[in-house]
Scaffold this motif. Structure first.
Motif, PDB file in Angstrom:
ATOM      1  N   VAL A 173      25.409  13.270 -34.404  1.00 20.99           N
ATOM      2  CA  VAL A 173      26.547  14.104 -34.788  1.00 20.99           C
ATOM      3  C   VAL A 173      27.638  13.262 -35.437  1.00 20.99           C
ATOM      4  N   LEU A 174      27.846  12.067 -34.915  1.00 21.62           N
ATOM      5  CA  LEU A 174      28.886  11.235 -35.514  1.00 21.62           C
ATOM      6  C   LEU A 174      28.493  10.791 -36.923  1.00 21.62           C
TER       7      LEU A 174
ATOM      8  N   PHE B  98      30.465  14.139 -43.320  1.00 21.20           N
ATOM      9  CA  PHE B  98      31.337  15.286 -43.560  1.00 21.20           C
ATOM     10  C   PHE B  98      32.722  14.836 -44.001  1.00 21.20           C
TER      11      PHE B  98
ATOM     12  N   ALA C 195      24.849  12.193 -29.738  1.00 19.69           N
ATOM     13  CA  ALA C 195      26.211  11.858 -30.157  1.00 19.69           C
ATOM     14  C   ALA C 195      26.184  11.028 -31.431  1.00 19.69           C
ATOM     15  N   VAL C 196      25.229  10.089 -31.516  1.00 19.91           N
ATOM     16  CA  VAL C 196      25.174   9.255 -32.719  1.00 19.91           C
ATOM     17  C   VAL C 196      24.821  10.102 -33.937  1.00 19.91           C
TER      18      VAL C 196
ATOM     19  N   GLY D 192      29.090  13.615 -38.935  1.00 17.81           N
ATOM     20  CA  GLY D 192      30.538  13.783 -39.003  1.00 17.81           C
ATOM     21  C   GLY D 192      31.150  12.839 -40.030  1.00 17.81           C
TER      22      GLY D 192
END
Lengths: 245, 459, 437
Positions: free
Chosen positions: B296-297, B303, B293-294, B300
């Motif tokens: 991807v965040l 992004f 999760a970290v 993100g």
């Protein structure tokens, strides 16, 4: 070259011998199977039966002698490459697997861009080019393939006058250097001016041969005088039985 | 018949029993972790995850360009049944059932099977790609869940840890596992870089590639194989649900910054590596934070920043460009109006009237005046009127003339300039280049059409 | 005993309700080619749930529902935003948005878990169907008819029932509009039905169904049920109304079938039960693959059978035509080897036997000849063949020496060539239509 192509929903029993060193137009209404014809010659669409030969040999053996300009809409123009990169793709085969694109190839690609009058745009991202310029980049890429026989799918579609002039200029030069070019064309008016030979196509070859002989009122009327409904029906019936529905 | 006991499926049960809180680690601890000095194991995990991020970012570019982003989602979900099957079979064949290589082989097999199923559904039915992907994704994952629950309820011995593959658990990886992950990532990176040219031509224009003699199917297969490799390598650290985002987010974010493929690959790789590094670091510092999760965040956040702030393709840059063009066009209209009313000043009433007619908001009016003054087109402003400078008048004259030229041209020539007629008539007078104006003049002159005289004489 | 009121009643009910609810809504996602949007939403409602929980500190269904619905709509809006302003390919845009939101949810859920509440990232995936145990269940089915039963119904089931009723109302009231908007959004908008609004309404329902199903069955079953029943029904029918009814029945069937496969099948092998939500998902996949293979209209098997039938008919047609042509050459009888040479088949015997059985040809001292009936059939085939040849040459302008092969294919197909002259391009007589005396 003998193209004996036969069947399949859009195109019936095409039998055509392309003469060498000519500019050849394929003309016909929408949905007549012009692109299909080119694509099946190049093995992009499986053909039901028949034989396509180039210089008396199957396509696989003479690949390196054949160039191709696909329809402009067939690619995503937002792809992250420059005009020069696209033209270099025409030389990838020559460069071979895994080898980088060297300076020599870039210079050759630049020359091809020069030929279509696009040298100044070499470093532009392709989405920033106008439709006509994109078409010229595609043409330059085909030139970079250094083939003897070219297939071009609608190179004149939606281009400006300058591009049209540039393209026809290049086509004539190709012909003068002994190449053969087969072009899918949609503008009837310019056929006699641009091309030597013409194939009139509407689900089957209506007529083919030198422009002077073939490009007549009656033949055109036959080509554009509506589809043969029975032929389309039969095509659909074949497609249905093929898939077993 | 065995007793039927409801199985409570709680992976984190152990957490809720033991008291776990997130305490901030000490500063020294943070610095040690960040600089790879917090123990051999932690350092390896962080390095390995960063390498994985790099690989995912690089190969992800081609998945994106080939429009296969969601396909990778189906692929990663389809790995779960493979993991459970490998676990069960390894046990029966006497292999070490929790050895990572065995599980990963199982994962690859069903992952590839999932991709094949998508293709089969597309080929044999009239279902579309989105449905095919959704079907494979859910059904395979459901099979994996069945397998997991079967193992938890029935398999003898230690079966814990398998469900870490769902959300990932970077911090508890063993060194051997990290080495495996890192080397797979390294292989994928090398292969991608080596075959970049081939991947590019197939992604850009597969029909051309085929005519040019490239084995498109083979290249495609190889690309997919690399995606499988990276996905499978990332399962343990990132978890199968989020590993795909490592393949999707970095290239999409990188795309905002560049128009060059090689640069895109580079930036995407860097974004992937950064998020891998940060994710693993945070998860080392806060053991309860799932690394996946970290990661991807982090990706993100990059992004979101890229999407808004990128200089050319970013949302802000785009908006600013649009507004500035509108302001320029509006300013031109204003100057044209002044020129055509044969005055050298603009009264406030006149301005207000003109603005109302054009539908300009007060803010927009301010913007226009500001922009024009900055270009020295407008001069000093009193309460009743605004002075228009020499330059402003000249600009107005030019716009007015261009307008007339273009109208003449449309009337007499529209048929031969198909690429230009789609320009809005209103816009075109502002964007005509000098070169094009010259061309226009020549064309009109050749046709014998009257057009407004050149401005050189106006002075 | 396979069905235990205490253990099975509520889980089964929850699974069935969730399946039907998602199956119903999934039809429209499928039609709009938005199936993956269901996937995206079911991932990204997670942060909505957790944030709603963190703010309100309660797990009351209404709060959860509001949180998840907002998250669902936000997902759709964000995907649209990324697609349009970032010029990102739709699939990738969806992937980016839902994975970021899901990751956010996973992180937040850990935070929520710190507060000792059983929100669990894994339960979100595969649900807690098995925990819906009814400890004080009556011993027999007849014991269900009491007021206590109503009290015992878990709130998950109540929420699901309400959402299902609303969804049924939504679909049946707006059926016409939904159908139009799925088929042609632009037309729907010009006709005054705002298709964007309908789209968002649909998405709100999907989000609500997702969150209602969440606790009971988990998101993976939601995704499967949003896609599989609709897809299965799509393969069985071409009519939307039938498709919807079918998809609901299939959803119900898979829920029940999958549930019992989870509880019963492992028992046969002396094992404990497996996760029911996963099992239902797999079951729906099995139903779908079975449909792909044996669906009567589009199934692989039926298409294969039809192809085989066609080719055997073609063989028979060819045999008759060959014998007719021989007859024209004044050769009324043929031996098996003659026929074998003429139709290029090494083993003509089974074909000949079939023709004899159908009384199309007769055998006399080892020689074959056409019967009256065979004569008629053969004439009709040869007539079609020659008429096609005529048409292809005369109308389509193909070369006379090329048309034989094409006509050979066409003579077996339904389209009828127009009646023509007495002879074909090679000068052979076109026989009269045997049906018209």
């Amino acid at each position: 070259m003998t193209v004996a192509y036969h069947k399949k929903p859009v195109l019936w029993d095409v039998d055509y011998d392309a003469p060498a060193n000519k500019l050849i137009a394929i003309v016909g209404p929408n949905g007549a199977g012009k692109s299909t014809f080119i694509k099946s010659c190049l093995g992009l669409i499986p053909k039901a039966s028949g034989l396509v030969e180039f210089w008396g040999q199957p396509y696989r053996k003479v690949r390196s002698r054949i160039g191709y300009v696909p329809q402009r809409e067939s690619v995503d123009w937002d792809f992250p490459v420059s005009a020069l990169d696209v033209v270099c793709m025409g030389r990838y085969r020559r460069i071979g697997w895994c080898r980088p694109v060297t300076r020599k190839h870039k210079v050759a690609a630049l020359d091809c861009l020069e030929l279509v009058g696009m040298r100044d745009f070499a470093n532009r991202q392709i989405s920033q080019l106008s439709g006509g310029q994109q078409q010229r980049v595609f043409l330059a890429r085909a030139l970079a393939q250094q083939a003897e026989l070219y297939f071009m799918d609608e190179p004149f579609a939606g281009v400006d006058a300058a591009t049209e002039r540039a393209i026809i200029q290049v086509l004539r030069e190709l012909k003068n250097s002994g190449k053969t070019v087969i072009v899918v064309h949609h503008d009837l008016q310019s056929v006699p001016e641009y091309f030597d030979e013409v194939i009139l196509l509407n689900m089957r070859v209506v007529a083919s041969g030198p422009v002077g002989e073939v490009f007549t009122e009656t033949n055109l009327h036959k080509t554009y005088g509506g589809r043969l409904t029975l032929l389309s029906e039969a095509a659909e019936a074949i497609a249905r039985t093929e898939s077993g529905v | 018949m065995p007793l039927r006991i409801p199985i409570l499926f709680h992976a984190n049960m152990q957490h809720s029993i033991q008291e776990v809180t997130d305490e901030w680690p000490r500063m020294s601890e943070i610095i040690e972790t960040v600089t790879f000095r917090a123990g051999y194991n932690t350092g390896m995990v962080i390095g390995g995850t960063a390498l994985l991020g790099l690989a995912a970012g690089i190969i992800g570019v081609f998945a994106l360009l080939r429009k296969r982003s969601l396909m990778t989602d189906a692929l990663s979900h389809a790995t779960l049944p493979g993991i459970t099957l490998a676990f069960l079979f390894a046990g029966t064949f006497g292999l070490e059932s929790k050895s990572l290589p065995v599980l990963l082989v199982g994962a690859s097999v069903t992952g590839v099977l999932g991709v094949i199923c998508v293709q089969l559904i597309l080929h044999h039915t009239r279902l579309r790609e989105d449905a095919a992907i959704g079907i494979v994704l859910s059904v395979f994952f459901g099979a994996g869940i069945v397998g997991l629950s079967y193992i938890q309820a029935n398999a003898p011995g230690d079966s814990g840890g398998l469900n870490h593959f769902i959300y990932g658990q970077a911090a508890t990886m063993r060194v051997g596992d990290v080495v495996l992950m890192g080397s797979i990532a390294l292989v994928a990176i090398m292969a991608t870089l080596l075959f970049m040219k081939e991947f590019a031509i197939v992604c850009f224009n597969d029909a051309f590639a085929r005519v040019d003699g490239w084995p498109v199917g083979l290249v495609d297969l190889f690309m997919m194989a690399l995606v499988v490799l990276v996905t499978v390598a990332g399962l343990q650290a990132v978890g199968l649900i989020l590993v795909v985002s490592m393949l999707i987010i970095p290239p999409v974010a990188a795309r905002f910054w560049t128009d060059r493929l090689s640069v895109l690959v580079l930036i995407s790789g860097i974004i992937g590596a950064t998020s891998g590094y940060l994710g693993a670091t945070v998860s080392a510092l806060f053991p309860r934070k799932p690394a996946g999760a970290v990661i991807v965040l982090t990706a993100g956040c990059i992004f979101v920043l890229s999407m808004f702030l990128a200089p050319k393709r970013g949302v802000f840059a785009h908006a600013i460009r649009r507004v500035s063009v509108r302001v320029k066009v509006a300013g031109d209209h204003l100057l044209e109006h002044v020129y055509e009313s044969r005055q050298s000043t603009l009264t406030s009433d006149d301005f207000a009237n003109f603005a109302r007619m054009q539908g300009w908001s007060p803010l927009f009016q301010l913007l226009i005046r500001f922009a024009l003054r900055r270009e020295n087109m407008l001069g000093s402003k009193t309460r009743r009127e605004i002075r228009v400078t020499e330059a402003g008048l000249e600009r107005g004259a030019r716009v007015s003339r261009n307008h007339a030229l273009w109208e003449q041209y449309l009337v007499s020539h529209a048929d031969i300039a198909p690429s230009h007629v789609d320009w809005s008539v209103d816009m075109v007078e502002h964007v005509l280049s000098d070169e094009l104006i010259h061309e226009l003049e020549t064309a009109l002159r050749n046709q014998g059409v009257d057009f407004p005289p050149s401005l050189e004489g106006v002075g | 005993m396979y069905f235990d009121l205490a253990l099975d009643l509520f889980p089964l009910l929850a699974a069935a309700l969730a399946a039907v609810c998602c199956g119903l809504l999934g039809n429209f996602l499928l039609l709009r080619k938005q199936s993956m949007m269901g996937d995206a939403i079911s991932h990204s409602v997670l942060p909505g749930l957790v944030i709603a929980f963190l703010i309100a500190s309660t797990r009351s269904p209404l709060v959860m529902l509001v949180g998840a619905t907002i998250a669902g709509v936000v997902t759709v809006v964000l995907v649209e935003f990324v697609k349009r302003f970032g010029k990102v390919e739709p699939g990738a845009a969806m992937g980016v948005v839902f994975s970021i939101l899901f990751a956010l949810g996973v992180l937040l859920i850990e935070k929520a878990a710190v507060r000792h509440v059983d929100l669990d990232a894994e339960c979100v995936l595969h649900g807690q169907l098995e925990t819906l145990v009814w400890y004080s269940a009556p011993a027999t089915i007849s014991g269900l008819w009491s007021v206590e039963t109503l009290d015992a119904i878990p709130r998950q089931i109540i929420t699901l029932t309400i959402i299902l009723i609303l969804a049924i109302g939504f679909v049946s009231l707006l059926f016409k509009e939904l159908r139009l908007a799925s088929f042609d959004p632009a037309l729907a908008t010009t006709l005054g039905f705002n298709s964007t609004l309908l789209h968002y309404l649909l998405m709100i329902f999907v989000a609500a169904a997702t969150v209602a199903s969440f606790e009971a069955v988990g998101s993976i079953l939601v995704i499967a049920m949003l896609i599989c029943p609709g897809a299965t029904a799509r393969l069985l029918t071409d009519r939307l109304r039938t498709q919807i009814v079918l998809s609901v029945l299939i959803a119900l069937f898979t829920a029940v079938g999958g549930y019992f496969s989870a509880t019963i099948i492992p028992g046969w092998f002396g094992r404990d039960t497996v996760n029911a939500a996963g099992s239902i998902t797999v079951f729906s996949g099995l139903v779908l693959s079975l449909t792909i293979i044996i669906s009567p209209s589009h199934g692989i098997l039926s298409r294969m059978i039809r192809r085989i039938r066609l080719s055997s008919r073609v063989a028979l047609d060819d045999l008759l035509a060959t014998m007719y042509r021989a007859q024209e050459q004044a050769q009324a009888e043929m031996s098996a080897s003659d026929i074998s040479d003429a139709i290029l088949r090494s083993k003509p015997q089974p074909l000949l036997n079939r023709a004899v059985k159908r009384a199309l040809i007769q055998r006399h001292r080892g020689m074959y000849s056409l019967t009256e009936k065979g004569q008629c059939a053969a004439r009709s085939i040869v007539r079609r063949h020659r008429l096609w040849e005529h048409y292809l040459v005369d109308q389509a302008g193909l070369a006379p020496d090329h048309v034989h092969e094409t006509a050979e294919r066409l003579e077996h197909l339904p389209p009828v060539p127009p009646a023509g002259p007495q002879t074909d391009p090679q000068g052979k007589v076109i026989p009269d239509d045997p049906q018209v005396p």
